[in-house]
Every structure is written in C-alpha cells, then in structure tokens.
Design a protein around this motif. Structure first.
Motif, PDB file in Angstrom:
ATOM      1  N   PHE A 164       0.834  -1.207   0.000  1.00  0.00           N
ATOM      2  CA  PHE A 164       0.000   0.000   0.000  1.00  0.00           C
ATOM      3  C   PHE A 164       0.871   1.261   0.000  1.00  0.00           C
ATOM      4  CE2 PHE A 164      -1.663   3.386   2.766  1.00  0.00           C
ATOM      5  CZ  PHE A 164      -2.681   3.860   1.956  1.00  0.00           C
ATOM      6  N   LEU A 165       1.883   1.290   0.858  1.00  0.00           N
ATOM      7  CA  LEU A 165       2.755   2.468   0.925  1.00  0.00           C
ATOM      8  C   LEU A 165       3.506   2.671  -0.387  1.00  0.00           C
ATOM      9  CD1 LEU A 165       4.061   2.074   4.579  1.00  0.00           C
ATOM     10  CD2 LEU A 165       2.400   3.756   3.727  1.00  0.00           C
ATOM     11  N   ASN A 166       3.928   1.582  -1.015  1.00  0.00           N
ATOM     12  CA  ASN A 166       4.557   1.696  -2.332  1.00  0.00           C
ATOM     13  C   ASN A 166       3.579   2.313  -3.329  1.00  0.00           C
ATOM     14  OD1 ASN A 166       6.914   0.485  -1.402  1.00  0.00           O
ATOM     15  ND2 ASN A 166       6.542  -1.463  -2.417  1.00  0.00           N
ATOM     16  N   TYR A 167       2.346   1.825  -3.306  1.00  0.00           N
ATOM     17  CA  TYR A 167       1.341   2.370  -4.218  1.00  0.00           C
ATOM     18  C   TYR A 167       1.134   3.869  -3.997  1.00  0.00           C
ATOM     19  CZ  TYR A 167      -0.571  -1.669  -6.727  1.00  0.00           C
ATOM     20  OH  TYR A 167      -0.760  -2.716  -7.580  1.00  0.00           O
ATOM     21  N   LYS A 168       1.161   4.316  -2.755  1.00  0.00           N
ATOM     22  CA  LYS A 168       1.005   5.749  -2.495  1.00  0.00           C
ATOM     23  C   LYS A 168       2.168   6.519  -3.114  1.00  0.00           C
ATOM     24  CE  LYS A 168      -1.977   7.442  -0.880  1.00  0.00           C
ATOM     25  NZ  LYS A 168      -3.277   7.820  -1.497  1.00  0.00           N
ATOM     26  N   LYS A 169       3.370   5.971  -2.985  1.00  0.00           N
ATOM     27  CA  LYS A 169       4.527   6.625  -3.606  1.00  0.00           C
ATOM     28  C   LYS A 169       4.312   6.736  -5.110  1.00  0.00           C
ATOM     29  CE  LYS A 169       9.414   5.973  -4.700  1.00  0.00           C
ATOM     30  NZ  LYS A 169      10.633   5.211  -4.429  1.00  0.00           N
ATOM     31  N   TYR A 170       3.944   5.622  -5.739  1.00  0.00           N
ATOM     32  CA  TYR A 170       3.742   5.632  -7.189  1.00  0.00           C
ATOM     33  C   TYR A 170       2.631   6.619  -7.567  1.00  0.00           C
ATOM     34  CZ  TYR A 170       5.863   0.941  -6.531  1.00  0.00           C
ATOM     35  OH  TYR A 170       6.649  -0.120  -6.157  1.00  0.00           O
ATOM     36  N   HIS A 171       1.567   6.626  -6.803  1.00  0.00           N
ATOM     37  CA  HIS A 171       0.425   7.520  -7.035  1.00  0.00           C
ATOM     38  C   HIS A 171       0.884   8.980  -7.023  1.00  0.00           C
ATOM     39  CE1 HIS A 171      -3.625   9.237  -6.466  1.00  0.00           C
ATOM     40  NE2 HIS A 171      -3.149   9.850  -5.397  1.00  0.00           N
ATOM     41  N   TRP A 172       1.679   9.330  -6.021  1.00  0.00           N
ATOM     42  CA  TRP A 172       2.125  10.722  -5.883  1.00  0.00           C
ATOM     43  C   TRP A 172       3.179  11.108  -6.917  1.00  0.00           C
ATOM     44  CZ3 TRP A 172       2.909   9.293  -0.155  1.00  0.00           C
ATOM     45  CH2 TRP A 172       1.709   9.424   0.548  1.00  0.00           C
ATOM     46  N   LEU A 173       4.032  10.169  -7.302  1.00  0.00           N
ATOM     47  CA  LEU A 173       5.195  10.524  -8.109  1.00  0.00           C
ATOM     48  C   LEU A 173       5.107  10.098  -9.574  1.00  0.00           C
ATOM     49  CD1 LEU A 173       8.057   9.781  -5.548  1.00  0.00           C
ATOM     50  CD2 LEU A 173       6.816  11.918  -5.956  1.00  0.00           C
ATOM     51  N   THR A 174       3.976   9.565 -10.011  1.00  0.00           N
ATOM     52  CA  THR A 174       3.856   9.193 -11.415  1.00  0.00           C
ATOM     53  C   THR A 174       3.841  10.449 -12.282  1.00  0.00           C
ATOM     54  OG1 THR A 174       2.726   7.693 -12.926  1.00  0.00           O
ATOM     55  CG2 THR A 174       1.320   9.112 -11.580  1.00  0.00           C
ATOM     56  N   PHE A 175       4.225  10.279 -13.534  1.00  0.00           N
ATOM     57  CA  PHE A 175       4.318  11.413 -14.453  1.00  0.00           C
ATOM     58  C   PHE A 175       4.224  10.891 -15.880  1.00  0.00           C
ATOM     59  CE2 PHE A 175       8.498   9.768 -13.510  1.00  0.00           C
ATOM     60  CZ  PHE A 175       9.105   9.647 -14.761  1.00  0.00           C
ATOM     61  N   GLY A 176       4.160  11.790 -16.831  1.00  0.00           N
ATOM     62  CA  GLY A 176       4.214  11.415 -18.232  1.00  0.00           C
ATOM     63  C   GLY A 176       2.862  11.346 -18.902  1.00  0.00           C
ATOM     64  N   PRO A 177       2.853  10.826 -20.141  1.00  0.00           N
ATOM     65  CA  PRO A 177       1.635  10.851 -20.945  1.00  0.00           C
ATOM     66  C   PRO A 177       0.497   9.998 -20.376  1.00  0.00           C
ATOM     67  CG  PRO A 177       3.383   9.666 -22.093  1.00  0.00           C
ATOM     68  CD  PRO A 177       3.985  10.280 -20.873  1.00  0.00           C
ATOM     69  N   LEU A 178       0.817   9.045 -19.532  1.00  0.00           N
ATOM     70  CA  LEU A 178      -0.227   8.205 -18.928  1.00  0.00           C
ATOM     71  C   LEU A 178      -0.482   8.599 -17.475  1.00  0.00           C
ATOM     72  CD1 LEU A 178       0.838   4.750 -20.418  1.00  0.00           C
ATOM     73  CD2 LEU A 178      -0.974   6.286 -21.202  1.00  0.00           C
ATOM     74  N   PHE A 179      -0.100   9.819 -17.128  1.00  0.00           N
ATOM     75  CA  PHE A 179      -0.208  10.268 -15.739  1.00  0.00           C
ATOM     76  C   PHE A 179      -1.581  10.001 -15.139  1.00  0.00           C
ATOM     77  CE2 PHE A 179      -1.829  13.488 -12.843  1.00  0.00           C
ATOM     78  CZ  PHE A 179      -1.000  13.271 -11.749  1.00  0.00           C
ATOM     79  N   ARG A 180      -2.623  10.489 -15.778  1.00  0.00           N
ATOM     80  CA  ARG A 180      -3.957  10.374 -15.185  1.00  0.00           C
ATOM     81  C   ARG A 180      -4.354   8.914 -14.978  1.00  0.00           C
ATOM     82  NH1 ARG A 180      -9.361   9.885 -15.868  1.00  0.00           N
ATOM     83  NH2 ARG A 180     -10.685  11.375 -14.804  1.00  0.00           N
ATOM     84  N   ASP A 181      -4.154   8.094 -15.991  1.00  0.00           N
ATOM     85  CA  ASP A 181      -4.515   6.679 -15.879  1.00  0.00           C
ATOM     86  C   ASP A 181      -3.740   5.987 -14.762  1.00  0.00           C
ATOM     87  OD1 ASP A 181      -6.342   6.809 -17.983  1.00  0.00           O
ATOM     88  OD2 ASP A 181      -4.847   6.282 -19.486  1.00  0.00           O
ATOM     89  N   LEU A 182      -2.440   6.199 -14.725  1.00  0.00           N
ATOM     90  CA  LEU A 182      -1.627   5.546 -13.695  1.00  0.00           C
ATOM     91  C   LEU A 182      -1.899   6.119 -12.313  1.00  0.00           C
ATOM     92  CD1 LEU A 182       1.692   5.092 -15.650  1.00  0.00           C
ATOM     93  CD2 LEU A 182       0.283   3.279 -14.669  1.00  0.00           C
ATOM     94  N   HIS A 183      -2.054   7.432 -12.233  1.00  0.00           N
ATOM     95  CA  HIS A 183      -2.359   8.074 -10.954  1.00  0.00           C
ATOM     96  C   HIS A 183      -3.620   7.454 -10.338  1.00  0.00           C
ATOM     97  CE1 HIS A 183      -2.391  11.460  -8.100  1.00  0.00           C
ATOM     98  NE2 HIS A 183      -3.679  11.627  -8.382  1.00  0.00           N
ATOM     99  N   LEU A 184      -4.650   7.298 -11.143  1.00  0.00           N
ATOM    100  CA  LEU A 184      -5.907   6.722 -10.665  1.00  0.00           C
ATOM    101  C   LEU A 184      -5.782   5.221 -10.407  1.00  0.00           C
ATOM    102  CD1 LEU A 184      -8.407   8.654 -12.966  1.00  0.00           C
ATOM    103  CD2 LEU A 184      -7.902   9.089 -10.546  1.00  0.00           C
ATOM    104  N   LEU A 185      -5.063   4.503 -11.260  1.00  0.00           N
ATOM    105  CA  LEU A 185      -4.887   3.062 -11.072  1.00  0.00           C
ATOM    106  C   LEU A 185      -4.115   2.769  -9.787  1.00  0.00           C
ATOM    107  CD1 LEU A 185      -5.264   0.184 -12.271  1.00  0.00           C
ATOM    108  CD2 LEU A 185      -2.964   0.469 -13.229  1.00  0.00           C
ATOM    109  N   PHE A 186      -3.032   3.504  -9.553  1.00  0.00           N
ATOM    110  CA  PHE A 186      -2.258   3.281  -8.329  1.00  0.00           C
ATOM    111  C   PHE A 186      -3.097   3.568  -7.090  1.00  0.00           C
ATOM    112  CE2 PHE A 186       1.839   4.332 -10.835  1.00  0.00           C
ATOM    113  CZ  PHE A 186       2.047   3.002 -11.145  1.00  0.00           C
TER     114      PHE A 186
END
Length: 159
Positions: free
Chosen positions: A27-49
C-alpha cells in the motif's frame, strides 16, 4: 531447552502476519507511485495506483482480524512491518516503468507466497484462512495483469 517446531496453527498465523506486513508495505509503495507518477499516462496511472492501493490497504485489516480469529497476535507495532515483509519497500527516484516493474515484482512475490500459504492453511484444516488467501490472491493477480498491460506493447509511453 530444545526448541520445538511451530504447530500448523502457529505457521498459519505466521503467514498471516507476513501477508499483513506485505499488504501495508505494498500500500505504501502504491502511495509513492500515485504521488510521483508522471508522463503521458499520468492520469490513468495516478488513478490506477490509487485504486489498487486502496484494495491492498483493505487487506491489512482482513489479515490482522483473521489472525485474531485464530487466537493469534497480528502485527501492531509499526516498526515490525518492514522486517516482517518479504516484498520490497520502494526507495529512491524511479521512472514510471521502474515503478510498474517494481509493483509487478511485489505482486509476484505475494502471489507465490499466498499459494503456499493456502496450502499450509489447508494442511492445518483451516478452510477459512485458505479461502481468504484464495480470494486475496485473485486481487493480486488482477493488479499484476493490469500493470503488465502498461509494459506489454513497448510503445514508449511508459518511460
């Protein structure tokens, strides 16, 4: 004094504690990924994480309560989580591709362990815990599948 091997019930409780620790670290890893994702798939990955992290976080309580149902003691001290977990706690700055690969690797570990843990619970005659692992492993398999799809095409959208 000679040490005795843990009983099957004690082994089941140990697996539950490890799974509980793995769920919180994941879960904590997912929060990191959620906060720090970037790039052309930002929205999709931000929401998926966020979505996948929430599903994993719900497992922490289920696993702890199952341990209590067996007269065991779940992990309660925050300092005990990292040494008990077998998944990797995310560290450092990662590319989006590295975040996804790290999450997939952790799901692989959890899936393998939950298959083994369901066997231990079955051997102990604990169908409740075996059923819990069977249900939770399906969630991890779905998370792994979704994440693998981001890397499958190699189209350069995930850097």
């Amino acid at each position: 004094m000679v040490a005795t091997a843990p009983s099957l019930k004690e082994q089941v409780i140990t697996t539950l504690n490890r799974s509980q620790a793995n769920a919180l670290v994941t879960f904590l890893n997912y929060k990191k990924y959620h906060w720090l994702t970037f790039g052309p798939l930002f929205r999709d990955l931000h929401l998926l994480f966020e979505e996948q992290g929430g599903e994993v976080f719900a497992m922490v309580d289920e696993l702890a309560e199952r341990s209590l149902m067996l007269d065991g003691q779940p992990i309660a001290d925050p300092a005990t989580y990292l040494p008990t977990a077998t998944v990797t706690a995310s560290t450092g700055k990662l590319s989006v591709k590295e975040m996804i690969a790290e999450a997939i690797a952790n799901h692989e570990t959890i899936i393998t362990e939950m298959h083994q843990d369901a066997d231990i619970a079955t051997e102990a005659g604990d169908i409740g815990t075996a059923d819990l692992y069977t249900r939770l492993v399906q969630v991890h398999q779905k998370h792994r599948w979704f994440l693998k799809e981001f890397l499958a095409k190699g189209d350069g959208l995930v850097s």
